[in-house]
Design an enzyme around this catalytic site. Structure first.
Site, PDB file in Angstrom:
ATOM      1  N   CYS A   1     -58.194  37.993 -40.684  1.00 51.83           N
ATOM      2  CA  CYS A   1     -57.809  38.853 -41.812  1.00 51.83           C
ATOM      3  C   CYS A   1     -57.473  40.208 -41.200  1.00 51.83           C
ATOM      4  O   CYS A   1     -58.266  41.145 -41.258  1.00 51.83           O
ATOM      5  CB  CYS A   1     -58.928  38.968 -42.833  1.00 51.83           C
ATOM      6  SG  CYS A   1     -59.505  37.399 -43.520  1.00 51.83           S
TER       7      CYS A   1
ATOM      8  N   SER B   1     -64.294  39.364 -45.214  1.00 52.68           N
ATOM      9  CA  SER B   1     -63.461  38.188 -44.996  1.00 52.68           C
ATOM     10  C   SER B   1     -62.997  37.591 -46.317  1.00 52.68           C
ATOM     11  O   SER B   1     -62.146  38.168 -46.984  1.00 52.68           O
ATOM     12  CB  SER B   1     -64.204  37.181 -44.132  1.00 52.68           C
ATOM     13  OG  SER B   1     -63.323  36.280 -43.546  1.00 52.68           O
TER      14      SER B   1
ATOM     15  N   HIS C   1     -63.319  40.750 -36.153  1.00 53.09           N
ATOM     16  CA  HIS C   1     -63.500  40.434 -37.569  1.00 53.09           C
ATOM     17  C   HIS C   1     -64.743  41.079 -38.159  1.00 53.09           C
ATOM     18  O   HIS C   1     -64.721  41.575 -39.280  1.00 53.09           O
ATOM     19  CB  HIS C   1     -63.581  38.912 -37.706  1.00 53.09           C
ATOM     20  CG  HIS C   1     -63.487  38.393 -39.086  1.00 53.09           C
ATOM     21  ND1 HIS C   1     -62.386  38.588 -39.888  1.00 53.09           N
ATOM     22  CD2 HIS C   1     -64.358  37.647 -39.825  1.00 53.09           C
ATOM     23  CE1 HIS C   1     -62.579  37.991 -41.051  1.00 53.09           C
ATOM     24  NE2 HIS C   1     -63.771  37.418 -41.042  1.00 53.09           N
ATOM     25  N   GLU C   2     -65.824  41.084 -37.398  1.00 51.69           N
ATOM     26  CA  GLU C   2     -67.105  41.594 -37.890  1.00 51.69           C
ATOM     27  C   GLU C   2     -67.277  43.026 -37.384  1.00 51.69           C
ATOM     28  O   GLU C   2     -67.965  43.266 -36.387  1.00 51.69           O
ATOM     29  CB  GLU C   2     -68.247  40.696 -37.414  1.00 51.69           C
ATOM     30  CG  GLU C   2     -68.072  39.229 -37.784  1.00 51.69           C
ATOM     31  CD  GLU C   2     -67.329  38.418 -36.719  1.00 51.69           C
ATOM     32  OE1 GLU C   2     -66.866  39.033 -35.727  1.00 51.69           O
ATOM     33  OE2 GLU C   2     -67.216  37.199 -36.879  1.00 51.69           O
TER      34      GLU C   2
ATOM     35  N   ASP D   1     -58.972  41.795 -34.973  1.00 46.92           N
ATOM     36  CA  ASP D   1     -59.128  40.566 -35.749  1.00 46.92           C
ATOM     37  C   ASP D   1     -57.766  39.938 -36.019  1.00 46.92           C
ATOM     38  O   ASP D   1     -56.800  40.638 -36.302  1.00 46.92           O
ATOM     39  CB  ASP D   1     -59.828  40.880 -37.074  1.00 46.92           C
ATOM     40  CG  ASP D   1     -60.049  39.651 -37.933  1.00 46.92           C
ATOM     41  OD1 ASP D   1     -60.261  38.562 -37.372  1.00 46.92           O
ATOM     42  OD2 ASP D   1     -60.012  39.784 -39.169  1.00 46.92           O
TER      43      ASP D   1
END
Length: 655
Positions: free
Chosen positions: A462, A240, A517-518, A459
């Site tokens: 980002c 991130s 995202h993760e 995501d």
């Protein structure tokens, strides 16, 4: 992780049932080592015996303590101590011969305990928030892993300790001075021990954070007794805001390496250790604002999941804000042009530059990025999910403040996920849109350091469109060879293609299917394979081809396939079964938050009891009668809660 700003409250840490239980126990059994090089630096640590329970695998948690003035040799005035928390896990397989990787979450201001406990660490916390289970896809399977809370005041790291009261209704935070009585607490008035919350005693921007972390590394890698490798390779993996941390930190480390090697480093004897840098991995990183801003309108309107999160009119408005005269692009260019003249090191020394760059970020965020959050109803970190989303599950947030965990770690403060003071310190100098990140990546590649960019394709924060644009914007010797490489499928195992990768030699860009995202939380096996292949010099696509040496034609390995990954489309995912965990109110509806505040909610183990949570976690919330959770008072069969919050803010934290 979650933007701990969307809800009215940001509930961070469970408080104890009694006032004194809200303060962590006094650390005991801690080994303290004074630096052999003098100067007042120290290492303190314990073997906690938590999380990594694989037989024979050791872990150590502790601090590197840097006294005031430590950073002066690199031009930083630092009149405060820096106590940086680490948690080191040996590799499960042959740790003496395994390389090491540092892991850092982003923020700025977010604890790496989130990544460790929900993404790639040795364990996950169970729904009871009191026990853990092993992660079979832990990144310490074959790599020694070092998790860091940085910069100072993040997570379990601190400058100086202080006790605070917090009014959950007025959002007022008041410092308790020495000798003040501990006030009586109730459901909305609490106490706790934290770092100072002084914006002047944390890093102001990425460059200053790099200087502090380099000094940490000089102490830890030379003097920590639990690390004796035959393989001295050090990699950095980050996420991130790590799109800035990673390039800047790794490049700064390499610059110091070269000064040490050529004899131009004039620092003390203890700061002359060459760090053998191997790989930089960035997971869903926001790297370069100028390059990546166009990706937000595209991701919101035209993505591979055929999700139109905003309508055509809003999409056009986002583009107009980006490209019109005086808009986002022009503001960033202005920030960069004046910073190059007046603050080329990006350390925040010029107030005018700080204000211009901060204004650029505020405008771009509000006008280009945020319409998605305002109008879509979808999750910021996963466009496939509607808000509120409970994934990744926040059970770790209570676990880290359990008294037995605090005692085992030997920490003198309560843990928090995100520190808004640190975020504000970075924003105050306009760190986000400043230049240099892509140039840092080019510098690393020119010096033989591998760069692996990994992006989940759901995501928004980002997103992968921006990651791809950043990969193509790196200007180095093999830029054209990288552009000429095609997208190949990532063969995770014999039956599963986990995404697409473009790779030439030391640079790779991976799009991971069905991941937010993760990435390791969503696709643990795919993420682990990419991590291993990058560190062990194998092609990301198959893991079978050596990428470290040139072929007979003089070129390095390059992937083959289509030039555009957009042709590979996805189906929208099913929705997660919703539940509300009161320590992360981004998992809760407005009505659930109100029920917690007014005492009408029934909560067990920090989970609001309803039909969903009863179905998901019957062993935790499924008993017939309400039972007070730790730190709660049972009132008329309902629970009122003692919880910590931090000041809510009007911007998003990238975890």
């Amino acid at each position: 992780m979650r933007p701990f700003a969307r809800a009215a409250l940001c509930l961070l840490a469970a408080a104890g049932h009694l006032a004194q239980a809200q303060f962590p126990p006094r650390p005991e059994g801690v080994t303290v080592l004074e630096s052999k090089f003098g100067g007042g630096a120290r290492i303190s640590y314990k073997e906690p015996g938590l999380c990594e329970t694989t037989e024979g695998v050791k872990s150590y948690a502790g601090y590197v303590h840097l006294p005031p003035g430590t950073l002066k040799d690199l031009g930083v005035e630092q009149d405060y101590p820096i106590n940086t928390f680490f948690w080191f896990f040996e590799a499960r397989k042959d740790p003496e011969n395994a390389p090491l990787s540092i892991w850092m979450n982003g923020g700025p201001g977010s604890s790496s305990m989130f990544g460790m406990m929900t993404e790639n660490g040795p364990c996950f916390v169970n729904p009871d928030s009191n026990s853990t289970r092993l992660n079979p896809h832990s990144w310490n399977n074959e790599v020694n892993m070092l998790y860091l809370d940085q910069p100072v005041q993040v997570g379990l790291s601190y400058d100086t300790l202080a006790n605070f009261t917090r009014n959950l209704v007025t959002d007022e935070i008041t410092k308790l001075e020495p000798g003040d009585p501990i006030p009586e607490q109730n459901a909305t008035f609490l106490v706790g021990t934290y770092a100072s919350r002084n914006m002047d005693t944390t890093a102001k921007g990425t460059r200053n954070a790099a200087i502090a972390l380099w000094h940490f590394a000089q102490v830890w890698f030379q003097e920590f007794p639990g690390y004796h490798p035959r393989d001295s390779r050090i990699s950095i993996a980050t996420e991130s805001y790590g799109g800035r941390y990673g390039p800047a930190f790794t490049a700064f480390f390499e610059e110091q390496n070269q000064k040490i090697k050529d004899g131009t480093w004039n620092g003390s004897e203890g700061n002359r250790h060459v760090l053998h840098l191997d790989t930089l991995m960035i997971v869903n990183g926001c790297i370069d604002r100028l390059v990546q801003w166009p990706a937000y309108p595209q991701m919101a309107y035209n993505n591979t999941y055929s999700i139109e999160a905003v309508n055509a009119s809003i999409h056009e408005g986002m583009l107009d804000a980006l490209y019109r005269e005086g808009g986002c692009r022009d503001k960033i260019n202005h920030c960069r042009s004046i910073s190059a003249v007046s603050d080329p090191e990006n350390i925040g020394i010029n107030a005018m530059v700080n204000d211009v760059c901060k204004d650029a970020e505020t405008f771009c965020s509000t006008e280009v990025r945020d319409p998605y959050q305002e109008f879509s109803g979808r999750n910021y970190y996963d466009i496939g999910q509607l808000d509120p989303s409970p994934f990744p599950a926040p059970f770790y947030m209570a676990w880290l403040n359990q008294p037995h965990v605090q005692a085992a770690l030997g920490v003198p403060l309560n843990w928090t996920q995100s520190n808004d003071v640190v975020t504000t310190a970075f924003r105050a100098i306009g760190d986000y849109p400043r230049p240099g990140w892509l140039e840092d990546l080019a510098y690393l590649l020119e010096n033989g350091i591998k760069v692996s960019l990994v992006y989940g394709d759901r995501d928004y924060a980002c997103n992968w469109f921006g990651g791809e644009l950043s990969s193509l914007a790196i200007n180095y010797t093999d830029t054209q060879n990288f552009h000429n490489a095609g997208y190949a499928g990532i063969q995770v195992n014999s039956s599963y293609i986990g995404g697409q990768v473009r790779q030439y030699g030391n640079l790779s860009f991976s799009r991971v299917y069905e991941a937010g995202h993760e990435v390791p939380s969503y696709q643990p096996e795919t993420a682990l394979q990419i991590f291993h292949r990058a560190l062990f010099n194998k092609d990301i696509a198959t893991g079978t081809i050596d990428t470290s040496s040139r072929r007979e034609d003089g070129k390095f390995y390059g992937s083959s396939g289509p030039s555009d990954s957009f042709v590979f489309k996805n189906e929208p995912p099913p929705q997660h079964v919703h539940f509300c965990h009161i320590l992360d109110t981004s998992t809760c509806t407005k009505e659930q938050i109100e029920s917690v505040e007014n005492g009408t909610a029934v909560v067990r183990s920090w989970i609001v009891v309803d039909s969903n949570s009863t179905s998901l976690f019957p062993e935790v919330v499924g008993s017939a009668e309400p039972t007070p959770m730790p730190g709660a008072a049972l009132v008329s069969g309902r629970i009122k809660f003692h919880v910590h919050v931090i000041k809510s803010f009007d911007y998003y934290i990238f975890i």
